[in-house]
Write an enzyme that holds these catalytic residues in place. Structure first.
Site, PDB file in Angstrom:
ATOM      1  CB  SER A 185      -2.393  -5.156 -12.374  1.00 56.97           C
ATOM      2  OG  SER A 185      -1.611  -4.015 -12.126  1.00 56.97           O
ATOM      3  CE1 TYR A 230      -0.774  -6.728  -7.278  1.00 60.21           C
ATOM      4  CE2 TYR A 230       0.175  -5.384  -9.028  1.00 60.21           C
ATOM      5  CZ  TYR A 230      -0.907  -5.758  -8.261  1.00 60.21           C
ATOM      6  OH  TYR A 230      -2.141  -5.176  -8.474  1.00 60.21           O
TER       7      TYR A 230
HETATM    8  N1  LIG Z   1      -5.374   0.163  -6.912  1.00 59.28           N
HETATM    9  C1  LIG Z   1      -4.595  -0.005  -7.966  1.00 59.28           C
HETATM   10  O1  LIG Z   1      -3.831   0.878  -8.361  1.00 59.28           O
HETATM   11  C2  LIG Z   1      -4.654  -1.309  -8.723  1.00 59.28           C
HETATM   12  C3  LIG Z   1      -4.063  -1.343  -9.998  1.00 59.28           C
HETATM   13  C4  LIG Z   1      -4.117  -2.515 -10.727  1.00 59.28           C
HETATM   14  C5  LIG Z   1      -4.749  -3.628 -10.215  1.00 59.28           C
HETATM   15  N2  LIG Z   1      -5.318  -3.581  -8.981  1.00 59.28           N
HETATM   16  C6  LIG Z   1      -6.000  -4.799  -8.512  1.00 59.28           C
HETATM   17  O2  LIG Z   1      -7.338  -4.462  -8.213  1.00 59.28           O
HETATM   18  C7  LIG Z   1      -7.874  -5.443  -7.308  1.00 59.28           C
HETATM   19  C8  LIG Z   1      -8.598  -4.739  -6.186  1.00 59.28           C
HETATM   20  O3  LIG Z   1      -7.646  -4.019  -5.418  1.00 59.28           O
HETATM   21  P1  LIG Z   1      -7.916  -2.563  -4.833  1.00 59.28           P
HETATM   22  O4  LIG Z   1      -6.988  -1.653  -5.517  1.00 59.28           O
HETATM   23  O5  LIG Z   1      -9.351  -2.284  -4.803  1.00 59.28           O
HETATM   24  O6  LIG Z   1      -7.307  -2.775  -3.352  1.00 59.28           O
HETATM   25  P2  LIG Z   1      -8.036  -2.832  -1.930  1.00 59.28           P
HETATM   26  O7  LIG Z   1      -6.992  -3.256  -0.963  1.00 59.28           O
HETATM   27  O8  LIG Z   1      -8.746  -1.548  -1.696  1.00 59.28           O
HETATM   28  O9  LIG Z   1      -9.123  -3.995  -2.105  1.00 59.28           O
HETATM   29  C9  LIG Z   1      -8.745  -5.342  -2.159  1.00 59.28           C
HETATM   30  C10 LIG Z   1      -9.748  -6.173  -1.362  1.00 59.28           C
HETATM   31  O10 LIG Z   1      -9.353  -7.547  -1.453  1.00 59.28           O
HETATM   32  C11 LIG Z   1      -9.543  -8.115  -0.165  1.00 59.28           C
HETATM   33  N3  LIG Z   1      -8.728  -9.321   0.023  1.00 59.28           N
HETATM   34  C12 LIG Z   1      -7.393  -9.384   0.309  1.00 59.28           C
HETATM   35  N4  LIG Z   1      -7.033 -10.658   0.476  1.00 59.28           N
HETATM   36  C13 LIG Z   1      -8.153 -11.414   0.273  1.00 59.28           C
HETATM   37  C14 LIG Z   1      -8.389 -12.801   0.287  1.00 59.28           C
HETATM   38  N5  LIG Z   1      -7.424 -13.692   0.569  1.00 59.28           N
HETATM   39  N6  LIG Z   1      -9.648 -13.226   0.039  1.00 59.28           N
HETATM   40  C15 LIG Z   1     -10.644 -12.335  -0.217  1.00 59.28           C
HETATM   41  N7  LIG Z   1     -10.465 -11.016  -0.234  1.00 59.28           N
HETATM   42  C16 LIG Z   1      -9.226 -10.563   0.003  1.00 59.28           C
HETATM   43  C17 LIG Z   1      -9.173  -7.024   0.810  1.00 59.28           C
HETATM   44  O11 LIG Z   1      -9.700  -7.247   2.111  1.00 59.28           O
HETATM   45  C18 LIG Z   1      -9.774  -5.814   0.125  1.00 59.28           C
HETATM   46  O12 LIG Z   1     -11.096  -5.570   0.558  1.00 59.28           O
HETATM   47  C19 LIG Z   1      -6.675  -6.276  -6.870  1.00 59.28           C
HETATM   48  O13 LIG Z   1      -6.676  -7.491  -7.606  1.00 59.28           O
HETATM   49  C20 LIG Z   1      -5.488  -5.424  -7.246  1.00 59.28           C
HETATM   50  O14 LIG Z   1      -4.327  -6.203  -7.465  1.00 59.28           O
HETATM   51  C21 LIG Z   1      -5.281  -2.442  -8.227  1.00 59.28           C
END
Ligand SMILES: NC(=O)c1ccc[n+]([C@@H]2O[C@H](COP(=O)([O-])OP(=O)(O)OC[C@H]3O[C@@H](n4cnc5c(N)ncnc54)[C@H](O)[C@@H]3O)[C@@H](O)[C@H]2O)c1
Length: 299
Positions: free
Chosen positions: A142, A155
């Site tokens: 991230s 985080y």
């Molecule tokens: N959306 C943002 O702004 C952003 C920015 C930087 C990084 N990220 C990172 O991107 C990645 C994806 O997140 P996203 O934004 O798509 O969010 P999201 O919540 O839409 O998707 C995350 C997915 O991870 C799954 N998950 C949660 N706990 C889990 C576990 N213990 N085992 C398996 N799956 C699990 C959830 O069910 C969900 O489907 C994450 O690592 C998040 O930290 C997101």
């Protein structure tokens, strides 16, 4: 990895957000896909969005559990005989000041965000080495693995750790198994399910930071204001796999520049982030650290 067609992608967190869009993109490249998530109905939703005729299986998997991720690897190799691209993408977010963060916040967030990536690497890399073919790993960190805003200590600690872990992995594989590429994905503020992470929080770890809400609200606003979509991030990640870029940040939205061909692709800043001036030197430092190590750190 120039040619993706027919090669197998394993995507954790495939039931929502980036993972869902990665699945759509991989299926479009005619890659068989293995989706892993704790949210089975989310994965079924992803499945329904894939192009007709796509090959995809789903596997319930809690990435914080090593045994679940080992089982995921068994399923992928039993079904398809390989994993060409592993997206260690599942993640959750916990907010609030450091001094009121609960031990449950730490266990949950480190378990999913850091140990999920560790488990993925331990389960899949030895098999990728055995495969002997070109493979790739994309670890989702991230922008919060590079900068540290208030209210994000848990985080950020998890994501800074993913950055360091992934950089070591990159150096190790380049030295010993250069057929396996490594990329670090560092997006910021994309409207996905991340601000509703609590939906997947286990009951056994429900003790939440009592001061989370103020910061969570700010985060929700920032995420809503993000201009990039999860599909943009998935495209950037796929481009990084194909060009073996070490760092994939957000693509520039400056349409004057060709997507994937500009500094945004190799790690420059996204033009539509308010934090651009903060992130740009961070991206440059990651890229500098990807140069072969010299001096006392060179083993
Ligand atoms: N959306 C943002 O702004 C952003 C920015 C930087 C990084 N990220 C990172 O991107 C990645 C994806 O997140 P996203 O934004 O798509 O969010 P999201 O919540 O839409 O998707 C995350 C997915 O991870 C799954 N998950 C949660 N706990 C889990 C576990 N213990 N085992 C398996 N799956 C699990 C959830 O069910 C969900 O489907 C994450 O690592 C998040 O930290 C997101």
């Amino acid at each position: 990895m120039k040619s993706l067609k027919g090669r197998v992608a394993v995507i954790t967190g495939g039931g929502s957000g980036f993972g869902r869009e990665l699945a759509i993109r991989c299926a479009r490249e005619a890659m068989p896909v293995v989706l892993a998530d704790v949210d089975v109905s989310g994965m079924e939703g992803t499945l329904s969005l894939l192009a007709p005729g796509s090959t995809c299986i789903i596997q319930r998997c809690d990435v914080s559990r090593a045994s679940d991720v080992d089982e995921l690897a068994d399923v992928a190799y039993r079904t398809f005989g390989e994993c060409a691209v592993l997206f260690n993408n599942a993640g959750v977010g916990a907010a609030g000041p450091a001094w009121t963060a609960t031990l449950d916040d730490w266990t949950w967030t480190i378990g999913v965000n850091l140990m999920g990536v560790v488990h993925g690497v331990r389960a899949f890399i030895p098999r990728m080495i055995e495969q002997g073919r070109e493979c790739h790993v994309v670890n989702t960190a991230s922008a919060a693995g590079l900068v540290a805003p208030a209210g994000s200590s848990v985080y950020c600690a998890s994501k800074f750790a993913v950055v360091g872990f992934t950089e070591c992995l990159f150096h190790e594989l380049r030295a010993e198994h250069p057929q396996i590429g490594v990329s670090l994905l560092c997006p910021a503020f994309v409207d996905t399910g991340i601000s509703r992470s609590e939906r997947n929080r286990p009951q056994s770890l429900r003790d939440t930071n009592p001061q989370a809400e103020k910061y969570a609200e700010q985060l929700r606003k920032a995420i809503k204001s993000g201009k990039l979509t999860a599909a943009d991030i998935a495209s950037t990640a796929l481009d990084a796999v194909q060009t073996r870029s070490v760092l994939c940040s957000a693509p520039r939205t400056d349409r004057g520049k060709r997507r994937g061909q500009d500094e945004g692709h190799r790690g420059g800043a996204s033009t539509d982030l308010s934090a651009t001036s903060i992130l740009k030197p961070c991206f440059a430092r990651v890229l500098a650290r990807a140069e072969p190590l010299k001096g006392p750190l060179h083993f």
